[in-house]
Design a protein around this motif. Structure first.
Motif, mmCIF file in Angstrom:
data_model
loop_
_atom_site.group_PDB
_atom_site.id
_atom_site.type_symbol
_atom_site.label_atom_id
_atom_site.label_comp_id
_atom_site.label_asym_id
_atom_site.label_seq_id
_atom_site.Cartn_x
_atom_site.Cartn_y
_atom_site.Cartn_z
ATOM 1 N N GLY A 93 -3.486 -7.125 62.109
ATOM 2 C CA GLY A 93 -4.115 -8.107 61.229
ATOM 3 C C GLY A 93 -4.567 -9.375 61.904
ATOM 4 N N LEU B 188 -0.829 -8.923 58.518
ATOM 5 C CA LEU B 188 -1.597 -8.093 57.605
ATOM 6 C C LEU B 188 -1.615 -8.605 56.169
ATOM 7 C CD1 LEU B 188 -0.620 -4.510 58.813
ATOM 8 C CD2 LEU B 188 -2.904 -5.518 58.873
ATOM 9 N N GLN C 25 -2.313 -10.970 54.005
ATOM 10 C CA GLN C 25 -3.006 -12.255 53.981
ATOM 11 C C GLN C 25 -2.662 -13.088 52.753
ATOM 12 O OE1 GLN C 25 -7.182 -11.995 54.901
ATOM 13 N NE2 GLN C 25 -6.854 -10.565 56.582
#
Length: 239
Positions: free
Chosen positions: A95, A204, A206
């Motif tokens: 990410g 990852l 967010q």
């Protein structure tokens, strides 16, 4: 304005399995000096700081500039060789690229990089995960010996004459957390090697990361515009 600053090794780039090994090898190759690879035992966990202490421990006095030049040249060559063998690509911390690019696209966020590594090798590793170091206000061990000072330089480069109501550092080691404490910055830990009240396995998730940063979620239109929709949901760790 919110300043968000990232470490590199282990925070954005999965490079810790080779970076320290090659750094120690560069010192041995260039100076014929053995190196204690327990980086926690050094005062400054930066490329320049560790090298200064290695020289101190081996009684090297006088002008050290040539030693730094020799070790840096060797280290750059070793990292370049490693990257060439990997097709000039490295795995990112999951990410990382999407999250950094998403933050950089927000008008209320200033993004910077503050790494203890030297500029040349840090830039090589960032490019190897698809990030452009020239756009990320990079400060490094080429700018200062201490991580605290490197972080200050990164902040100045990112903010210019602006002020930040909140400053946050992402790192993966206890010395990253300590530098943040000394500067009174917020700290978010990444990965298993640092204990902190706010820690994530990766970058990852967010939505959760935005919450930890105290950022309001972007509108659906803004997310579509910047390509900032979450790729997947990561697991948050509350260590």
């Amino acid at each position: 304005m919110h300043l968000v600053v990232f470490d590199v090794d282990g925070t954005l780039v999965e490079s810790e399995d080779f970076d320290g090994i090659l750094y120690a090898r560069a010192i041995r190759n260039a100076l014929k000096i053995d190196v204690d690879e327990d980086w926690a035992g050094y005062r400054h966990q930066t490329d320049s700081g560790i090298l200064n202490e290695v020289l101190d421990r081996n009684g090297a006095g006088g002008d050290r500039s040539q030693a730094h030049v020799s070790v840096k040249r060797e280290f750059i060559a070793l990292v370049a060789g490693y990257l060439a063998a990997c097709g000039d690509r490295l795995p990112e911390v999951p990410g990382a690229r999407a999250f950094v690019n998403r933050l950089a696209a927000r008008p209320n966020v200033a993004v910077a990089i503050a790494t203890g590594g030297w500029k040349d090798t840090a830039a090589m590793k960032l490019r190897a995960i698809g990030l452009d170091p020239d756009t990320l206000n990079l400060a490094s061990g080429s700018d200062a010996v201490s991580r605290v000072e490197i972080m200050r330089i990164a902040a100045k480069r990112a903010l210019g004459s602006r002020s930040a109501a909140r400053k946050t550092y992402f790192g993966n080691r206890p010395w990253d957390r300590e530098a943040s404490r000394r500067l009174s910055w917020h700290f978010i830990g990444i990965g298993p090697d640092v204990e902190h009240s706010t820690r994530f396995d990766d970058l990852l998730d967010q939505e959760s990361l935005d919450g930890a940063l105290a950022l309001t979620a972007p509108t659906a239109a803004a997310a579509t515009e910047t390509g900032s929709r979450p790729e997947s949901t990561g697991r948050r760790s509350g260590a």
